[in-house]
Structures are given as structure tokens and as C-alpha cells.
Design a protein around this motif. Structure first.
Motif, PDB file in Angstrom:
ATOM      1  N   ALA A   1       0.841  -1.201   0.000  1.00 51.14           N
ATOM      2  CA  ALA A   1       0.000   0.000   0.000  1.00 51.14           C
ATOM      3  C   ALA A   1       0.875   1.249   0.000  1.00 51.14           C
ATOM      4  N   TYR A   2       1.941   1.212   0.768  1.00 48.65           N
ATOM      5  CA  TYR A   2       2.884   2.337   0.832  1.00 48.65           C
ATOM      6  C   TYR A   2       3.521   2.589  -0.535  1.00 48.65           C
ATOM      7  N   ASP A   3       3.844   1.518  -1.255  1.00 53.72           N
ATOM      8  CA  ASP A   3       4.478   1.642  -2.576  1.00 53.72           C
ATOM      9  C   ASP A   3       3.654   2.488  -3.537  1.00 53.72           C
ATOM     10  N   VAL A   4       2.324   2.382  -3.417  1.00 53.88           N
ATOM     11  CA  VAL A   4       1.456   3.117  -4.348  1.00 53.88           C
ATOM     12  C   VAL A   4       0.908   4.396  -3.726  1.00 53.88           C
ATOM     13  N   GLY A   5       1.446   4.777  -2.566  1.00 56.03           N
ATOM     14  CA  GLY A   5       1.052   6.027  -1.932  1.00 56.03           C
ATOM     15  C   GLY A   5      -0.258   5.989  -1.177  1.00 56.03           C
ATOM     16  N   ALA A   6      -0.764   4.771  -0.905  1.00 58.75           N
ATOM     17  CA  ALA A   6      -2.041   4.644  -0.208  1.00 58.75           C
ATOM     18  C   ALA A   6      -1.831   4.516   1.300  1.00 58.75           C
ATOM     19  N   LYS A   7      -2.847   4.889   2.039  1.00 63.84           N
ATOM     20  CA  LYS A   7      -2.805   4.730   3.487  1.00 63.84           C
ATOM     21  C   LYS A   7      -3.139   3.287   3.864  1.00 63.84           C
ATOM     22  N   SER A   8      -2.610   2.838   4.995  1.00 60.27           N
ATOM     23  CA  SER A   8      -2.941   1.507   5.489  1.00 60.27           C
ATOM     24  C   SER A   8      -2.866   1.498   7.003  1.00 60.27           C
ATOM     25  N   ILE A   9      -3.523   0.518   7.589  1.00 54.02           N
ATOM     26  CA  ILE A   9      -3.689   0.452   9.043  1.00 54.02           C
ATOM     27  C   ILE A   9      -2.853  -0.690   9.619  1.00 54.02           C
ATOM     28  N   GLY A  10      -2.327  -0.478  10.821  1.00 48.22           N
ATOM     29  CA  GLY A  10      -1.613  -1.530  11.540  1.00 48.22           C
ATOM     30  C   GLY A  10      -2.116  -1.599  12.963  1.00 48.22           C
ATOM     31  N   LEU A  11      -2.556  -2.776  13.387  1.00 46.23           N
ATOM     32  CA  LEU A  11      -3.040  -2.970  14.757  1.00 46.23           C
ATOM     33  C   LEU A  11      -2.000  -3.778  15.528  1.00 46.23           C
ATOM     34  N   ASN A  12      -1.105  -3.074  16.207  1.00 48.16           N
ATOM     35  CA  ASN A  12      -0.061  -3.758  16.955  1.00 48.16           C
ATOM     36  C   ASN A  12      -0.573  -4.125  18.340  1.00 48.16           C
ATOM     37  N   ILE A  13       0.155  -4.996  19.030  1.00 48.83           N
ATOM     38  CA  ILE A  13      -0.255  -5.457  20.357  1.00 48.83           C
ATOM     39  C   ILE A  13       0.922  -5.355  21.305  1.00 48.83           C
ATOM     40  N   LYS A  14       0.691  -4.871  22.510  1.00 45.48           N
ATOM     41  CA  LYS A  14       1.750  -4.728  23.504  1.00 45.48           C
ATOM     42  C   LYS A  14       2.098  -6.107  24.067  1.00 45.48           C
ATOM     43  N   LEU A  15       3.368  -6.459  23.974  1.00 42.34           N
ATOM     44  CA  LEU A  15       3.850  -7.757  24.442  1.00 42.34           C
ATOM     45  C   LEU A  15       4.927  -7.562  25.508  1.00 42.34           C
ATOM     46  N   PRO A  16       5.230  -8.599  26.280  1.00 45.05           N
ATOM     47  CA  PRO A  16       6.245  -8.457  27.335  1.00 45.05           C
ATOM     48  C   PRO A  16       7.622  -8.078  26.814  1.00 45.05           C
ATOM     49  N   HIS A  17       7.979  -8.562  25.618  1.00 47.97           N
ATOM     50  CA  HIS A  17       9.282  -8.220  25.060  1.00 47.97           C
ATOM     51  C   HIS A  17       9.162  -7.019  24.121  1.00 47.97           C
ATOM     52  N   GLU A  18      10.277  -6.337  23.924  1.00 43.41           N
ATOM     53  CA  GLU A  18      10.283  -5.140  23.080  1.00 43.41           C
ATOM     54  C   GLU A  18       9.949  -5.501  21.638  1.00 43.41           C
ATOM     55  N   GLN A  19       9.187  -4.640  20.995  1.00 38.86           N
ATOM     56  CA  GLN A  19       8.826  -4.866  19.601  1.00 38.86           C
ATOM     57  C   GLN A  19       8.599  -3.527  18.919  1.00 38.86           C
ATOM     58  N   TYR A  20       8.587  -3.570  17.595  1.00 43.57           N
ATOM     59  CA  TYR A  20       8.389  -2.360  16.808  1.00 43.57           C
ATOM     60  C   TYR A  20       7.355  -2.618  15.719  1.00 43.57           C
ATOM     61  N   PRO A  21       6.590  -1.581  15.351  1.00 40.49           N
ATOM     62  CA  PRO A  21       5.701  -1.726  14.197  1.00 40.49           C
ATOM     63  C   PRO A  21       6.540  -1.716  12.933  1.00 40.49           C
ATOM     64  N   ASN A  22       5.985  -2.262  11.846  1.00 41.37           N
ATOM     65  CA  ASN A  22       6.721  -2.169  10.590  1.00 41.37           C
ATOM     66  C   ASN A  22       6.655  -0.723  10.086  1.00 41.37           C
ATOM     67  N   PRO A  23       7.639  -0.289   9.304  1.00 43.29           N
ATOM     68  CA  PRO A  23       7.753   1.132   8.955  1.00 43.29           C
ATOM     69  C   PRO A  23       6.805   1.632   7.875  1.00 43.29           C
ATOM     70  N   TYR A  24       5.962   0.766   7.303  1.00 37.39           N
ATOM     71  CA  TYR A  24       5.168   1.153   6.138  1.00 37.39           C
ATOM     72  C   TYR A  24       3.709   1.482   6.456  1.00 37.39           C
ATOM     73  N   ILE A  25       3.353   1.443   7.739  1.00 32.76           N
ATOM     74  CA  ILE A  25       1.993   1.792   8.155  1.00 32.76           C
ATOM     75  C   ILE A  25       1.847   3.312   8.161  1.00 32.76           C
ATOM     76  N   THR A  26       0.675   3.800   7.824  1.00 32.71           N
ATOM     77  CA  THR A  26       0.405   5.227   7.950  1.00 32.71           C
ATOM     78  C   THR A  26       0.499   5.607   9.427  1.00 32.71           C
ATOM     79  N   PRO A  27       1.374   6.550   9.794  1.00 30.11           N
ATOM     80  CA  PRO A  27       1.607   6.857  11.212  1.00 30.11           C
ATOM     81  C   PRO A  27       0.344   7.085  12.039  1.00 30.11           C
ATOM     82  N   ASP A  28      -0.594   7.872  11.510  1.00 28.56           N
ATOM     83  CA  ASP A  28      -1.815   8.166  12.268  1.00 28.56           C
ATOM     84  C   ASP A  28      -2.779   6.984  12.339  1.00 28.56           C
TER      85      ASP A  28
END
Length: 305
Positions: free
Chosen positions: A166-193
């Protein structure tokens, strides 16, 4: 508003001349957690009794932001966080191959070599999920059209690939991350907001299906199976709207789950096998989704055409 000429009694502490201990006592009161506003009292907000409030807030924050962006429908993509793009998979394989050369009889390394080789093969699904993300991203009137938006679990692997498409074509996309006991990061291609961090799996799952008009599932493990079977159960029991469920990678899914065996054993009905559809690639998956909605008399893009 007119500036008041006199101060009200509660706008200043009790005078020390009236009681020398007053300021010390007031300070102690105001430092107590019970005097803090409820939403700023971490101990209260994290208490067992406040769980209902936390559940509501976990839901409401993402709900309001998606409404603000005009997101009406989502196409949800699930899949393994461990499946990486081919270049990364090949690098990992080469590293393990060199280790095996030095220790050819190490059973643990040989097992890692086998898995690394399999991951190179499965990297085709990363590329395909990226293609699928592009198809969804280009589907609206413009890339700013968020009425039908791609949604993933927000992590790496297949989720990253779909958001990346979606990022490649300039479109917005959603990411629903979940808080886990170990450190994690969202992928960089989700629309920030439109990247959300949830505390509760249940609320995250609710948002996965709340606006879903299709579920596309790539090869994955426990998390992927969890989301897949929960969705199949909700559709089977008519607890959610009927939507197309597409399993991409027929050879993987038929080996991973013997659906026919479940039907033969009588633990699912023959018609339950019609809830999902096998697709070989992104194009077939997308075409099935569009034709499914058209066949149901509710074309996905009818109002946009």
C-alpha cells in the motif's frame, strides 16, 4: 469574561496564621494518589477494578481515529511475522551454511539450515502479500480514498509486506499492533496516524473484524491460526457478517490443516468448507473478493464507480 475582583475562599490554602500546620497538611493531601484526577492516577487506571474502563479506552482510541479518516471498510491481511523478503532470507541462509561447513555434524545447525532453506522458499509469499497490498491501495478513486483500506497486525513479515505494498502506491494503510512483554516495533510502512498499539487481544480482534469486508490469510503459525479460526467460527455461527476468507498458498494450507478430514469426521459440516477459498496468488485472491461481493449483490466499489 470579566476578571473577578475578589478571590474565592477555595482559591487559596488555609492561612498559616490561622494554623501553622495548614500548608504542610494540605501539601500531604495533594500529594496523595487519591487526590489525582482519575485518568492521571496510574495505580487506579491499572487496577483490576478499572479493567472495564481500560477495555473501553483500548477500543475507543482507534475507533475515533478511523472515523476521522473516513475508513468505512477494511481488507484484513494475516500471515507469519517470520516470513521475510527473499534477499533477507538468502543472507540468513548463507550465514547458516557457513556455520554448517565448520560444524557439519551439529544437529541443531542442520535443523536451522533446513528451516532457513524453507524460509527462502516461503519468501514468495512476502512478495505476493506486497502485491496484494498494492492492489488494495490502488482500488479507490485516489490513494487518499480511505473508504476501503488495507489492515494488518502491524508487525513484520507478511504484515509488513502488505502494508509496504500500500505504501508503494502512496495509499494509506492500518496496523493494529499489540503490547507484548518483550520489546517490539511496528513495521515502517503503516500510515503513522493509523498505527495503533493495543493492550488487549480481544479489542484488537474486534477492530480486525469491525469493518472487514474480506480476510486474506497467508502462511503463518499460532497467531495466524488463532485469527483464522476465530473468524471462521464467527462466520460459521453467524455471529459476524459473512465475508470472503481467502487462504493464499493452497499447498501450504492443505498440508497444515486437513479440512476434509474434519468434515469426514463429522466435526464440521460439508457447507463449512465453503466459508473459505484457496488462492494461488494476490491477483486470484483480489478477484475472488471482488466477485464474491458482486455475487452477493453488494459490490465493494459500487458507490465509487
Amino acid at each position: 469574561m470579566k476578571k473577578k475582583k475578589t478571590t474565592l475562599p477555595w482559591e487559596h490554602p488555609k492561612l498559616e496564621e490561622e494554623d501553622p500546620k495548614s500548608l504542610k497538611l494540605i501539601k500531604k493531601i495533594m500529594q496523595s494518589p487519591t487526590y489525582a484526577m482519575a485518568e492521571r492516577d496510574e495505580e487506579f487506571m491499572n487496577s483490576y477494578e478499572a479493567r472495564g474502563i481500560r477495555l473501553e479506552l483500548d477500543y475507543l482510541k482507534a475507533e475515533l481515529k478511523m472515523k476521522e479518516y473516513g475508513i468505512e471498510h477494511t481488507i484484513v491481511v494475516f500471515g507469519s511475522a517470520r516470513i521475510v523478503e527473499r534477499s533477507t532470507a538468502l543472507k540468513r541462509l548463507k550465514i547458516i551454511e557457513k556455520m554448517v561447513e565448520k560444524n557439519p555434524n551439529d544437529r541443531k545447525l542442520l535443523r536451522e539450515l533446513y528451516v532457513a532453506e524453507r524460509m527462502v522458499g516461503k519468501s514468495i509469499y512476502y512478495d505476493d502479500a506486497r502485491d496484494f497490498g498494492k492492489l488494495v491501495g490502488k482500488s479507490g478513486k485516489t490513494t487518499e480514498d480511505c473508504r476501503v483500506t488495507l489492515m494488518t497486525g502491524g508487525g513484520p513479515g507478511i504484515m509488513e509486506a502488505a502494508n509496504r505494498g500500500a505504501y508503494d502506491v502512496g495509499a494509506k494503510s492500518i496496523g493494529l499492533n499489540i503490547k507484548l512483554p518483550h520489546e517490539q516495533y511496528p513495521n515502517p510502512y503503516i500510515t503513522p496516524d493509523l498505527c495503533f498499539l493495543f493492550h488487549y487481544f480481544a479489542i484488537r480482534k474486534l477492530h480486525f473484524l469491525n469493518r472487514a469486508k474480506a480476510l486474506v490469510v497467508y502462511p503463518g503459525g499460532f497467531g495466524t491460526f488463532d485469527e483464522l479460526f476465530e473468524t471462521l467460527t464467527l462466520i460459521q455461527t453467524y455471529k459476524t457478517e459473512q465475508i470472503p476468507v481467502v487462504l493464499v498458498g493452497k499447498s501450504y494450507w492443505q498440508k497444515a490443516i486437513n479440512f476434509e478430514f474434519l468434515q469426514e469426521e463429522g466435526v464440521i459440516a460439508p457447507e463449512d468448507l465453503e466459508i473459505f477459498y484457496f488462492a494461488d496468488d494476490a491477483n486470484e485472491a483480489w478477484e475472488h473478493i471482488l466477485s464474491w461481493h458482486k455475487r452477493e449483490g453488494k459490490p465493494l466499489f459500487d458507490e465509487m464507480e
